[in-house]
Design an enzyme around this catalytic site. Sequence first.
Site, PDB file in Angstrom:
ATOM      1  NE  ARG A  56      42.530  30.368  41.770  1.00  0.00           N
ATOM      2  CZ  ARG A  56      43.589  30.541  40.962  1.00  0.00           C
ATOM      3  NH1 ARG A  56      44.792  30.779  41.467  1.00  0.00           N
ATOM      4  NH2 ARG A  56      43.451  30.469  39.670  1.00  0.00           N
ATOM      5  NE  ARG A  83      47.865  31.455  35.747  1.00  0.00           N
ATOM      6  CZ  ARG A  83      46.697  30.839  35.827  1.00  0.00           C
ATOM      7  NH1 ARG A  83      46.188  30.237  34.779  1.00  0.00           N
ATOM      8  NH2 ARG A  83      46.030  30.814  36.962  1.00  0.00           N
ATOM      9  NE  ARG A  93      35.476  29.172  38.735  1.00  0.00           N
ATOM     10  CZ  ARG A  93      36.413  29.772  37.997  1.00  0.00           C
ATOM     11  NH1 ARG A  93      36.127  30.256  36.819  1.00  0.00           N
ATOM     12  NH2 ARG A  93      37.611  29.859  38.452  1.00  0.00           N
ATOM     13  CE  LYS A 153      38.718  26.943  33.470  1.00  0.00           C
ATOM     14  NZ  LYS A 153      39.626  26.717  34.600  1.00  0.00           N
ATOM     15  NE  ARG A 202      44.705  34.421  37.732  1.00  0.00           N
ATOM     16  CZ  ARG A 202      43.788  33.521  37.393  1.00  0.00           C
ATOM     17  NH1 ARG A 202      43.704  33.073  36.163  1.00  0.00           N
ATOM     18  NH2 ARG A 202      42.963  33.058  38.301  1.00  0.00           N
TER      19      ARG A 202
HETATM   20  P1  AMP Z   1      39.660  32.242  36.912  1.00  0.00           P
HETATM   21  O1  AMP Z   1      40.364  33.330  36.167  1.00  0.00           O
HETATM   22  O2  AMP Z   1      38.621  31.557  36.074  1.00  0.00           O
HETATM   23  O3  AMP Z   1      40.608  31.284  37.573  1.00  0.00           O
HETATM   24  O4  AMP Z   1      38.828  32.966  38.093  1.00  0.00           O
HETATM   25  C1  AMP Z   1      39.484  33.724  39.090  1.00  0.00           C
HETATM   26  C2  AMP Z   1      38.528  34.021  40.231  1.00  0.00           C
HETATM   27  O5  AMP Z   1      37.417  34.779  39.754  1.00  0.00           O
HETATM   28  C3  AMP Z   1      37.899  32.808  40.912  1.00  0.00           C
HETATM   29  O6  AMP Z   1      38.745  32.233  41.900  1.00  0.00           O
HETATM   30  C4  AMP Z   1      36.641  33.423  41.514  1.00  0.00           C
HETATM   31  O7  AMP Z   1      36.951  34.209  42.656  1.00  0.00           O
HETATM   32  C5  AMP Z   1      36.209  34.387  40.415  1.00  0.00           C
HETATM   33  N1  AMP Z   1      35.329  33.747  39.400  1.00  0.00           N
HETATM   34  C6  AMP Z   1      35.576  33.594  38.072  1.00  0.00           C
HETATM   35  N2  AMP Z   1      34.548  32.989  37.461  1.00  0.00           N
HETATM   36  C7  AMP Z   1      33.614  32.754  38.424  1.00  0.00           C
HETATM   37  C8  AMP Z   1      32.335  32.139  38.425  1.00  0.00           C
HETATM   38  N3  AMP Z   1      31.780  31.636  37.318  1.00  0.00           N
HETATM   39  N4  AMP Z   1      31.664  32.081  39.610  1.00  0.00           N
HETATM   40  C9  AMP Z   1      32.175  32.588  40.728  1.00  0.00           C
HETATM   41  N5  AMP Z   1      33.395  33.159  40.811  1.00  0.00           N
HETATM   42  C10 AMP Z   1      34.109  33.252  39.674  1.00  0.00           C
END
Ligand code: AMP
Length: 213
Positions: free
Chosen positions: A172, A128, A89, A15, A161
Amino acid sequence: MKNGYIFLGAPGSGKGTQAKKLLDASGIPSVSTGDLIRSEIKRETPLGLECKPYLTSGKLVPDTIIVRMFKQWVETHAVATFISDGFPRTIEQAKVFDVLISQELGYTVTIVFFKVGLKTLKKRILGRRICPKCGNIQNEFFNPPLVSGQCDRCASAFETRIDDTEEIIQTRYDSYLESTMPIIEHYKSQVITIDAEQGPDEIFVSIRKQLSV
Ligand code: AMP
């Protein structure tokens, strides 16, 4: 016409990569709630400290915090078209999105669902590498750096990360299955499905074609 594109998919489905490609090619801005949180954590703000335990354990940050962050971004970026990468989400977040983005602000909402299997996701996540300086993203397996550990574009040392580890991936992914997948059903007719097993350039072509952007 105002368009809001929700990029929905498991962690590692591509994404963020595609959102960056669309920004470069079509100038469409994106908001990534994950990036907003990582920025808060890096700057060690009170909000960052509150979010860190969730991120480092692979759990979702509580809806109230995320909704506040997302609303703030929307209010300060009054754009005609945007991509939302990683929000909503949960169904609760989707309800907030619908009221704010569709009903109050009048955006037409389309969900772009990145469909990909766990085996591919693991390879993408574990490989990554992110450049903290220029934002370039490479992958140890698919496009390895010319010099190990260094960004091909600016030669800065790559970072990974904190949540891109074997142990946290499963949590996750479980959160994604339990909380995020029901959103597909919630939006049904507004969903466009992309075969995200493909390489980044092929995925990009599919998205542009399907969204006409
Ligand atoms: P991402 O970069 O989208 O993979 O998000 C990394 C982490 O940020 C996730 O594993 C959650 O801990 C938190 N996170 C990001 N977006 C959300 C969301 N919309 N709702 C809840 N937690 C989020």
